[in-house]
Design an enzyme around this catalytic site. Structure first.
Site, PDB file in Angstrom:
ATOM      1  N   HIS A  82      36.071  29.045  25.083  1.00  0.00           N
ATOM      2  CA  HIS A  82      37.295  29.865  24.952  1.00  0.00           C
ATOM      3  C   HIS A  82      37.538  30.047  23.633  1.00  0.00           C
ATOM      4  O   HIS A  82      37.631  29.151  22.773  1.00  0.00           O
ATOM      5  CB  HIS A  82      38.039  29.063  25.796  1.00  0.00           C
ATOM      6  CG  HIS A  82      39.618  29.896  25.859  1.00  0.00           C
ATOM      7  ND1 HIS A  82      39.694  30.829  26.891  1.00  0.00           N
ATOM      8  CD2 HIS A  82      40.725  29.762  25.045  1.00  0.00           C
ATOM      9  CE1 HIS A  82      41.208  31.244  26.635  1.00  0.00           C
ATOM     10  NE2 HIS A  82      41.782  30.745  25.525  1.00  0.00           N
ATOM     11  N   ASP A 161      50.844  29.369  36.056  1.00  0.00           N
ATOM     12  CA  ASP A 161      50.898  29.961  34.669  1.00  0.00           C
ATOM     13  C   ASP A 161      51.575  31.398  34.683  1.00  0.00           C
ATOM     14  O   ASP A 161      51.906  31.925  33.746  1.00  0.00           O
ATOM     15  CB  ASP A 161      49.594  29.772  34.110  1.00  0.00           C
ATOM     16  CG  ASP A 161      49.511  30.315  32.743  1.00  0.00           C
ATOM     17  OD1 ASP A 161      50.211  29.905  31.941  1.00  0.00           O
ATOM     18  OD2 ASP A 161      48.924  31.186  32.317  1.00  0.00           O
ATOM     19  N   ARG A 168      58.257  32.893  29.915  1.00  0.00           N
ATOM     20  CA  ARG A 168      58.146  32.580  28.503  1.00  0.00           C
ATOM     21  C   ARG A 168      58.334  33.817  27.622  1.00  0.00           C
ATOM     22  O   ARG A 168      58.681  33.624  26.340  1.00  0.00           O
ATOM     23  CB  ARG A 168      56.854  31.845  27.806  1.00  0.00           C
ATOM     24  CG  ARG A 168      57.056  30.326  28.599  1.00  0.00           C
ATOM     25  CD  ARG A 168      55.480  29.745  28.461  1.00  0.00           C
ATOM     26  NE  ARG A 168      54.895  29.824  27.109  1.00  0.00           N
ATOM     27  CZ  ARG A 168      53.841  29.686  27.001  1.00  0.00           C
ATOM     28  NH1 ARG A 168      52.863  29.657  28.041  1.00  0.00           N
ATOM     29  NH2 ARG A 168      53.319  29.803  25.777  1.00  0.00           N
ATOM     30  N   SER A 183      49.096  25.820  29.220  1.00  0.00           N
ATOM     31  CA  SER A 183      48.680  27.388  29.873  1.00  0.00           C
ATOM     32  C   SER A 183      47.129  27.584  29.775  1.00  0.00           C
ATOM     33  O   SER A 183      46.611  27.820  30.832  1.00  0.00           O
ATOM     34  CB  SER A 183      49.464  28.447  29.166  1.00  0.00           C
ATOM     35  OG  SER A 183      49.041  29.599  29.382  1.00  0.00           O
ATOM     36  N   LYS A 187      44.292  27.152  32.907  1.00  0.00           N
ATOM     37  CA  LYS A 187      43.232  28.294  33.353  1.00  0.00           C
ATOM     38  C   LYS A 187      41.799  27.598  33.225  1.00  0.00           C
ATOM     39  O   LYS A 187      41.013  28.028  33.965  1.00  0.00           O
ATOM     40  CB  LYS A 187      43.502  29.366  32.569  1.00  0.00           C
ATOM     41  CG  LYS A 187      44.979  29.970  33.236  1.00  0.00           C
ATOM     42  CD  LYS A 187      45.126  31.236  32.185  1.00  0.00           C
ATOM     43  CE  LYS A 187      45.666  30.996  30.931  1.00  0.00           C
ATOM     44  NZ  LYS A 187      46.444  31.847  30.424  1.00  0.00           N
TER      45      LYS A 187
END
Ligand code: URA
Length: 434
Positions: A82, A161, A168, A183, A187
Site C-alpha cells: 500500500h 471508514d 472528517r 482508516s 481497509k
C-alpha cells in the site's frame, strides 16, 4: 451507555473500553449516533489521540464493518502493498511483477485516483484492452495461472471508514495520525494477507509533509499490523519531487516499461526493488538476507525475466502490450507543449502537490468520482531537483487533448518550480520501520 458520556471521556483523556468503542461504531453505522456527535468525538480524538488499545479496537471495528476479502491462496503466501499516495508513483506497476518474477504469488486489489495523486487502476486501464473489473474468483484463477493478478478494490469493505472519512473531510479532522492509521489499516486488514508492505510518502507532494509526521504514521501503522498478526514493514520514501520523470496514466506505464528495459529513473528503480524485496522477505524467505533478495531482483530486471512477467501480467488481464512497445506512435495524437527555460539556473525545489494538480488540470486525474480521465494527459519532467539548466533547455513536456489546458497548465507548472543554489535533495528511501 450513551454517546455523550463517551465523548466526555475522550475529551478528558480517559481510556475508552472496547465496549464503548463498539457502541460508537454500531450507533454510527445504524444512524442512532448523529453526525454532530460523531464530529465532536472525532475532534476529541484529533486533540487527545488514541491509546494503543483504543487504536487497535477502532481499527478492528473498521476492518469488520463491511465485506471481508479472502483469497483461496492454497499453500501460498499473499503479501499486500500500500502507498499513502504520491505524484508519479507507479511502483506497483514495477514492484508487483518483479516480485512475481521471483516466485511470489500476487493477488492484489487497488484503487482509482482522486485529486492530485493517481491510482494504480487508472494507470492499468490506460492500456488498451486492460480490464480491472474481475470477480475475486477470476482474480484467483489469473494468479493461479500466471502468479499475479490485480483488480479493483471492492466497494463494500470497511463501511465504518466511509462514514467517518466523509465527516472528517468536512470537520477539519482528516490530518490526525491515529485516525489516518486506523482508516488505512482498517481497509488493509479487511483483505486477508500474510503481510503488508507500506510505502509512506513524505514531502511536498505527500499527505505527510514532514519526516516526523511520516515516521509517526509509519510506526503507528506497523504497530497496528503486527498487533493484528500481520507481518508489516513501512518504507518512508521521499516525495519532495515527483517519483520518476513521468506523471499521468499511460505516461507512467511507459516509465514502468522503461525500468523493465533497464532504462529510467534511478530513484524509481531503487524504491521499486526495495518494495519487492520486502514483499518477498515478509513472505517468509528467511534463507536469504534482504541484500541477497535485492540482488536477485536486480538480476531479474537485467536478465529480462521481470519484463517477461510484466508482459504476461498485462496480456492475461486483456491489455494489448503492442501499445506500450510502440508508445511513441500511440502518443502521437495527444497535443503537447514544451517548457523551455530562458536562463541558466539550478532547480532548487519543487512544489510536488502543485505538479500533481497541474497533471490533474491537463486531464490526467479526477476532481470528482464521475470525471472522465484523459489517459494520455500528463507531464514528462526532463529536469529535477539539483539539475543544472542551460539557457533554452527543455525542462518538461506537457500533454493534453486541449490547447487551452496546455497554456493554463504551463503557468501552474512554472509556479511550482523554484530556481536557485539552495539545493536540498533527499535520498529516496528516508527510513524503514520494521
Ligand atoms: N487515506 C485513507 O485511506 N484514510 C485516511 O484517513 C487518509 C488517507
Amino acid at each position: 451507555m450513551n454517546i455523550i458520556d463517551i465523548i466526555e471521556k475522550k475529551k478528558r483523556k480517559i481510556e475508552l473500553s472496547s465496549e464503548e468503542l463498539e457502541f460508537f461504531s454500531k450507533g454510527t453505522i445504524e444512524g442512532s449516533i448523529k453526525d454532530y456527535q460523531i464530529s465532536a468525538f472525532l475532534m476529541a480524538i484529533y486533540f487527545n489521540g488514541l491509546t494503543n488499545n483504543e487504536l487497535y479496537t477502532l481499527t478492528d471495528l473498521i476492518a469488520n464493518s463491511g465485506e471481508k476479502i479472502t483469497f483461496n491462496k492454497k499453500d501460498k503466501k499473499i503479501i499486500d502493498k500500500h502507498s499513502t499516495g504520491g505524484v508519479g508513483d507507479k511502483t506497483s506497476l514495477i514492484a508487483l511483477p518483479l516480485a512475481s518474477s521471483l516466485g511470489l504469488t500476487i493477488s492484489k486489489l487497488s484503487g482509482k485516483g482522486l485529486g492530485h495523486t493517481g491510482g494504480t487502476i487508472d494507470k492499468l486501464e490506460s492500456i488498451p484492452g486492460f480490464r480491472t473489473d474481475y470477480s475475486l474468483k477470476e482474480l484467483e484463477e489469473i494468479s493461479e495461472k500466471n502468479g499475479i493478478s490485480l483488480g479493483q478494490g471492492r466497494k463494500n469493505i470497511a463501511y465504518l471508514d466511509k462514514i467517518l472519512y466523509s465527516i472528517r473531510d468536512v470537520t477539519g479532522t482528516v490530518d490526525s495520525i491515529p485516525l489516518i492509521a486506523s482508516s488505512i489499516m482498517g481497509k488493509k486488514l479487511a483483505i486477508d494477507s500474510d503481510g503488508i508492505v507500506l510505502d509512506v510518502k513524505c514531502g511536498s507532494g505527500a499527505f505527510m509533509k514532514t519526516f516526523d509526521r511520516a515516521k509517526n504514521l509509519a510506526e503507528t501503522m506497523v504497530k497496528i499490523g503486527k498487533n493484528h498478526g500481520r507481518n508489516t514493514v513501512a518504507i518512508i520514501s521521499n516525495m519532495d519531487q515527483p517519483l520518476g520523470s513521468y506523471i499521468g496514466n499511460f505516461l507512467e506505464v511507459i516509465e514502468a516499461y522503461k525500468i523493465f528495459c533497464g532504462e529510467g529513473d534511478k530513484d524509481l528503480r531503487d524504491l521499486s526493488i526495495s518494495l519487492s524485496s520486502y514483499m518477498i522477505k515478509l513472505a517468509g524467505n528467511n534463507l536469504e538476507s534482504y541484500e541477497e533478495i535485492y540482488k536477485r531482483c536486480e538480476d531479474n530486471l537485467e536478465n529480462g525475466k521481470a519484463l517477461e512477467k510484466f508482459k504476461s501480467f498485462i496480456a492475461e488481464e486483456g491489455g494489448d502490450f503492442s501499445y506500450i512497445e510502440s508508445y511513441e506512435e500511440y502518443m502521437k495524437d495527444e497535443k503537447f507543449l514544451d517548457i523551455i527555460i530562458e536562463e541558466d539556473a539550478y532547480i532548487s525545489s519543487i512544489d510536488t502537490e502543485e505538479i500533481g494538480k497541474t497533471a490533474l488540470l491537463l486531464g490526467a486525474g479526477r476532481y470528482s468520482v464521475t470525471d472522465v480521465i484523459d489517459y494520455k494527459a500528463g507531464i514528462i519532467m526532463y529536469k529535477k531537483i539539483g539539475d543544472k539548466l542551460d539557457k533554452k533547455d527543455r525542462i518538461a513536456r506537457l500533454y493534453s487533448s486541449s490547447d487551452e489546458k496546455l497554456l493554463e497548465a504551463k503557468d501552474r507548472f512554472l509556479k511550482a518550480i523554484k530556481f536557485g543554489n539552495d539545493i536540498n535533495k533527499k535520498d529516496i528511501i528516508m527510513d524503514v520501520i520494521e
